[in-house]
Design a protein around this motif. Structure first.
Motif, short mmCIF file in Angstrom:
data_model
loop_
_atom_site.label_atom_id
_atom_site.label_comp_id
_atom_site.label_asym_id
_atom_site.label_seq_id
_atom_site.Cartn_x
_atom_site.Cartn_y
_atom_site.Cartn_z
N ILE A 157 0.80 -1.55 0.23
CA ILE A 157 0.29 -0.19 0.39
C ILE A 157 1.31 0.67 -0.58
N LYS A 158 1.41 1.93 -0.77
CA LYS A 158 1.16 3.45 -1.70
C LYS A 158 0.56 4.45 -0.47
N ALA A 159 -0.65 4.80 -0.23
CA ALA A 159 -1.11 5.57 0.40
C ALA A 159 -1.64 5.64 1.62
N ASP A 160 -1.66 6.62 2.47
CA ASP A 160 -2.95 5.89 3.71
C ASP A 160 -4.28 6.77 3.90
N LEU A 161 -5.12 6.32 4.71
CA LEU A 161 -5.83 7.91 5.45
C LEU A 161 -5.57 8.60 5.44
N GLY A 162 -5.81 9.99 4.61
CA GLY A 162 -6.37 11.42 4.90
C GLY A 162 -4.84 11.71 3.95
N PHE A 183 -10.08 2.89 -2.13
CA PHE A 183 -10.19 4.02 -1.35
C PHE A 183 -11.24 4.67 -1.98
N THR A 184 -11.30 5.82 -1.29
CA THR A 184 -12.53 7.08 -1.87
C THR A 184 -11.29 8.28 -1.19
N ILE A 185 -11.41 9.19 -2.69
CA ILE A 185 -10.89 10.25 -2.40
C ILE A 185 -11.67 11.17 -3.28
#
Length: 378
Positions: A101-106, A222-224
């Motif tokens: 995983i390359k991105a975290d929440l926030g 994910f939700t962006i």
């Protein structure tokens, strides 16, 4: 002082006429000086107060009382939500195993940035399909060439030639299908890379390393959302529906920033009542360039709407509250300040509506009014 003056007259009684005249002139000058000192002292006593009142009035700002429809205020509860026009849910297009995983929440991500890496068996199958499609295309090209040569020699029928051409078109179509599918999915070999379709914040994340995925899984990874503009959704009860209209100005406060007031207008009314709460949703869109407002924040929404009755209105800052009463500093036709007691009907925002005390056209002081009020009271 009197004895000194008497001594001066007595001393000059035996002098010459010229000296007697000079002495009399000196006495007159002394008396005139004493009288002028008295008048100057009196003038100095009154000048500072007059100058003070004049300076305060000269630097003050004025406004005019006018007749307006009394503005009403409706207080609603609501919350900050995503701008649904700028929300994207990211789903996996292939099944497989999440390696990293390359991105975290926030986190803030840019368009095209890698969010996750998946090792996919579907991509391996697609690779094999591509090899097979290219092989079929080569065979179809050879068959068409042989069929054309035999047809020219009279050894093949026209039907066989048409069939060879159709076989070649089908082989080309399969190669194009596999190539386009591969282009859409991206990745390299059996590695599928999940990329951000737009720039924004990761506001929802369900993916985790080691998770197994299916291509038909309905859950997004994910939700962006782009939080440059957010929605404020407020609840309106049935009894207040007639007082709310699109375009009505609103002021919004939050628990996180109690001293910060956000201004907006109602831009949409959802004409469906919630069956449980019996409330109707209204929406306010706010600019959020500094990202202060976060989704799910509680919000107090005050809606301002015009009433049916006209009242005399003055700026709220012009009112002075003293001894449990309300006053304003008015200016008469001679440009002199006077204190007027007023009765307040309602204060909404920066406007105060009165029931008595002023008439339309009266001028009131809006700055330095407290200093002038105190000076006049003293």
């Amino acid at each position: 002082m009197t004895s000194a003056f008497g001594f001066l007259i007595h001393a000059t009684a035996t002098t010459k006429p010229r000296q007697r005249a000079l002495a009399a002139l000196a006495g007159l000058l002394l008396v005139g000086g004493l009288s002028s000192c008295g008048s100057s002292a009196k003038s100095d006593e009154t000048t500072p107060t007059e100058r003070k009142e004049t300076n305060l009035l000269a630097t003050a700002h004025f406004d005019t009382a006018r007749l307006e429809n009394a503005v009403n205020e409706l207080n609603l509860t609501g919350k900050i939500t995503f701008n649904q026009d700028q929300v994207v849910k990211v789903f996996p297009l292939v099944g497989g195993h999440i390696e990293s995983i390359k991105a975290d929440l926030g986190d803030f991500v840019k368009k095209g940035q890698t969010l996750a890496v998946i090792r996919s068996g579907d991509l391996a199958d697609l690779e094999q399909q591509g090899i097979a499609a290219r092989g079929q295309l080569s065979v179809a090209q050879k068959n068409l060439q042989v069929t054309e040569d035999m047809s020219q020699a009279g050894l093949s029928s026209q039907r066989e030639l048409v069939a060879s051409k159709e076989q070649l078109l089908a082989a080309k179509g399969e190669v194009n299908r596999v190539t386009e599918r591969r282009r859409i999915l991206g990745g390299n070999g059996s590695v599928y890379v999940v990329k951000a379709p737009m720039s924004g914040f990761v506001v929802e994340k369900t993916a985790s390393p080691g998770m197994e995925l299916r291509s038909d899984d309905p859950e997004n990874l994910f939700t962006i959302s782009n939080l440059d503009r957010v929605w404020v959704m407020a609840n309106v009860y049935e009894s207040d529906l007639s007082n709310v209209h699109e375009g009505d100005p609103t002021t919004i406060t939050t628990l996180s920033y109690p001293d910060k007031i956000f201004h907006g207008r109602i831009d949409k009314i959802f004409n469906v009542l919630d069956p449980d709460s019996k409330t109707l949703k209204v929406r306010v869109t706010l600019d959020n360039a500094d990202y202060r407002l976060k989704p799910e924040m509680f919000a107090n929404v005050s809606v301002t709407y015009a009433g049916r009755h006209k009242r005399v209105m003055v700026p709220a800052g012009a009112v002075v509250f003293d001894k449990n009463r309300n006053f304003v500093v008015a200016v008469n036709k001679e440009n002199q300040p006077t204190v007027r007691e007023v009765n307040i009907y309602k204060t909404v925002g920066q406007k105060t509506f009165l029931t008595s005390g002023l008439t339309p056209g009266d001028r009131v002081v809006t700055t330095n009014q407290l200093l002038i009020y105190n000076a006049l009271g003293n």
